[in-house]
Design a protein around this motif. Structure first.
Motif, PDB file in Angstrom:
ATOM      1  N   UNK A   1      25.563   5.670  35.186  1.00  0.00           N
ATOM      2  CA  UNK A   1      24.458   6.447  34.599  1.00  0.00           C
ATOM      3  C   UNK A   1      23.726   7.166  35.739  1.00  0.00           C
ATOM      4  N   UNK A   2      24.445   8.045  36.414  1.00  0.00           N
ATOM      5  CA  UNK A   2      24.025   8.617  37.696  1.00  0.00           C
ATOM      6  C   UNK A   2      22.799   9.515  37.638  1.00  0.00           C
ATOM      7  N   UNK A   3      22.431  10.008  36.473  1.00  0.00           N
ATOM      8  CA  UNK A   3      21.288  10.922  36.396  1.00  0.00           C
ATOM      9  C   UNK A   3      19.993  10.221  36.008  1.00  0.00           C
ATOM     10  N   UNK A   4      20.028   8.909  35.889  1.00  0.00           N
ATOM     11  CA  UNK A   4      18.815   8.159  35.576  1.00  0.00           C
ATOM     12  C   UNK A   4      17.862   8.220  36.781  1.00  0.00           C
ATOM     13  N   UNK A   5      16.568   8.211  36.487  1.00  0.00           N
ATOM     14  CA  UNK A   5      15.538   8.217  37.535  1.00  0.00           C
ATOM     15  C   UNK A   5      14.578   7.060  37.296  1.00  0.00           C
ATOM     16  N   UNK A   6      13.751   6.785  38.277  1.00  0.00           N
ATOM     17  CA  UNK A   6      12.724   5.767  38.100  1.00  0.00           C
ATOM     18  C   UNK A   6      11.790   6.100  36.951  1.00  0.00           C
ATOM     19  N   UNK A   7      11.484   7.375  36.765  1.00  0.00           N
ATOM     20  CA  UNK A   7      10.612   7.803  35.665  1.00  0.00           C
ATOM     21  C   UNK A   7      11.263   7.552  34.310  1.00  0.00           C
ATOM     22  N   UNK A   8      12.553   7.799  34.209  1.00  0.00           N
ATOM     23  CA  UNK A   8      13.265   7.543  32.958  1.00  0.00           C
ATOM     24  C   UNK A   8      13.271   6.045  32.663  1.00  0.00           C
ATOM     25  N   UNK A   9      13.526   5.233  33.675  1.00  0.00           N
ATOM     26  CA  UNK A   9      13.497   3.774  33.503  1.00  0.00           C
ATOM     27  C   UNK A   9      12.119   3.340  33.026  1.00  0.00           C
ATOM     28  N   UNK A  10      11.062   3.852  33.660  1.00  0.00           N
ATOM     29  CA  UNK A  10       9.700   3.478  33.267  1.00  0.00           C
ATOM     30  C   UNK A  10       9.386   3.899  31.838  1.00  0.00           C
ATOM     31  N   UNK A  11       9.795   5.095  31.463  1.00  0.00           N
ATOM     32  CA  UNK A  11       9.549   5.566  30.100  1.00  0.00           C
ATOM     33  C   UNK A  11      10.265   4.675  29.093  1.00  0.00           C
ATOM     34  N   UNK A  12      11.511   4.348  29.368  1.00  0.00           N
ATOM     35  CA  UNK A  12      12.270   3.484  28.472  1.00  0.00           C
ATOM     36  C   UNK A  12      11.596   2.114  28.342  1.00  0.00           C
ATOM     37  N   UNK A  13      11.221   1.531  29.471  1.00  0.00           N
ATOM     38  CA  UNK A  13      10.597   0.202  29.446  1.00  0.00           C
ATOM     39  C   UNK A  13       9.267   0.229  28.701  1.00  0.00           C
ATOM     40  N   UNK A  14       8.470   1.257  28.917  1.00  0.00           N
ATOM     41  CA  UNK A  14       7.183   1.388  28.222  1.00  0.00           C
ATOM     42  C   UNK A  14       7.388   1.480  26.719  1.00  0.00           C
ATOM     43  N   UNK A  15       8.351   2.303  26.301  1.00  0.00           N
ATOM     44  CA  UNK A  15       8.619   2.445  24.868  1.00  0.00           C
ATOM     45  C   UNK A  15       9.195   1.163  24.270  1.00  0.00           C
ATOM     46  N   UNK A  16      10.030   0.472  25.018  1.00  0.00           N
ATOM     47  CA  UNK A  16      10.596  -0.787  24.523  1.00  0.00           C
ATOM     48  C   UNK A  16       9.498  -1.835  24.333  1.00  0.00           C
ATOM     49  N   UNK A  17       8.566  -1.912  25.284  1.00  0.00           N
ATOM     50  CA  UNK A  17       7.456  -2.848  25.152  1.00  0.00           C
ATOM     51  C   UNK A  17       6.576  -2.512  23.954  1.00  0.00           C
ATOM     52  N   UNK A  18       6.290  -1.238  23.752  1.00  0.00           N
ATOM     53  CA  UNK A  18       5.475  -0.825  22.624  1.00  0.00           C
ATOM     54  C   UNK A  18       6.165  -1.168  21.301  1.00  0.00           C
ATOM     55  N   UNK A  19       7.466  -0.948  21.222  1.00  0.00           N
ATOM     56  CA  UNK A  19       8.213  -1.271  20.007  1.00  0.00           C
ATOM     57  C   UNK A  19       8.220  -2.781  19.770  1.00  0.00           C
ATOM     58  N   UNK A  20       8.338  -3.556  20.829  1.00  0.00           N
ATOM     59  CA  UNK A  20       8.310  -5.016  20.678  1.00  0.00           C
ATOM     60  C   UNK A  20       6.963  -5.484  20.131  1.00  0.00           C
ATOM     61  N   UNK A  21       5.877  -4.875  20.608  1.00  0.00           N
ATOM     62  CA  UNK A  21       4.556  -5.234  20.112  1.00  0.00           C
ATOM     63  C   UNK A  21       4.391  -4.868  18.635  1.00  0.00           C
ATOM     64  N   UNK A  22       4.915  -3.706  18.243  1.00  0.00           N
ATOM     65  CA  UNK A  22       4.847  -3.280  16.834  1.00  0.00           C
ATOM     66  C   UNK A  22       5.607  -4.238  15.938  1.00  0.00           C
ATOM     67  N   UNK A  23       6.762  -4.697  16.399  1.00  0.00           N
ATOM     68  CA  UNK A  23       7.597  -5.560  15.554  1.00  0.00           C
ATOM     69  C   UNK A  23       7.008  -6.962  15.405  1.00  0.00           C
ATOM     70  N   UNK A  24       6.107  -7.352  16.297  1.00  0.00           N
ATOM     71  CA  UNK A  24       5.446  -8.659  16.192  1.00  0.00           C
ATOM     72  C   UNK A  24       4.397  -8.670  15.102  1.00  0.00           C
TER      73      UNK A  24
END
Length: 140
Positions: free
Chosen positions: A116-139
């Motif tokens: 996944x050579x075009x991934x950046x730190x910003x993309x990783x952070x955005x993904x992690x932030x959205x995943x955490x928000x979705x986890x909170x919603x599902x709780x």
């Protein structure tokens, strides 16, 4: 948030298909995660993205096999990064992911591919932030 407290640990799937991939053959390299993109192996770019993110940190690189690892000085050098630990792959991507999750023993985990050579730190952070928000919603 400091990097030591980054909530996500990472799993990078870096296994190779039996017989290698068309890309690894075209570049005459032992693994497709070593295909150069803008002068750097794909796997190095993924590792740098994780190391540069605020929400994820190192973890496990699952694959390629020990045979491939032993054939590649470049891969051996990449795996000197103290933030990542190499793990031999299982028989396929899904079983390798499960094996790596067991080895990592940390949740949440970020699962990505070593090519996944075009991934950046910003993309990783955005993904992690959205995943955490979705986890909170599902709780709720």
């Amino acid at each position: 948030m400091t990097k030591q407290n980054a909530p996500f640990r990472s799993i990078i799937l870096a296994g190779e298909r039996p017989g290698g991939s068309a890309l690894s053959h075209a570049f005459a390299i032992p693994a497709s995660v070593l295909v150069p993109v803008a002068g750097k192996p794909s796997l190095k770019r993924v590792m740098e993205a994780i190391n540069n993110s605020r929400h994820a940190q190192g973890g496990v690189i699952c694959g390629p096999s020990a045979n491939v690892l032993n054939q590649s000085q470049a891969l051996q050098e990449l795996l000197q990064d103290p933030h990542f630990q190499w793990l031999a792959p299982a028989t396929g991507p899904a079983s390798s992911a499960l094996l790596a999750l067991e080895k990592l023993n940390h949740y949440p985990a970020l699962l990505t591919a070593g090519d996944h050579a075009l991934v950046t730190g910003e993309i990783v952070d955005d993904f992690c932030t959205q995943a955490q928000a979705q986890a909170l919603k599902s709780k709720h």
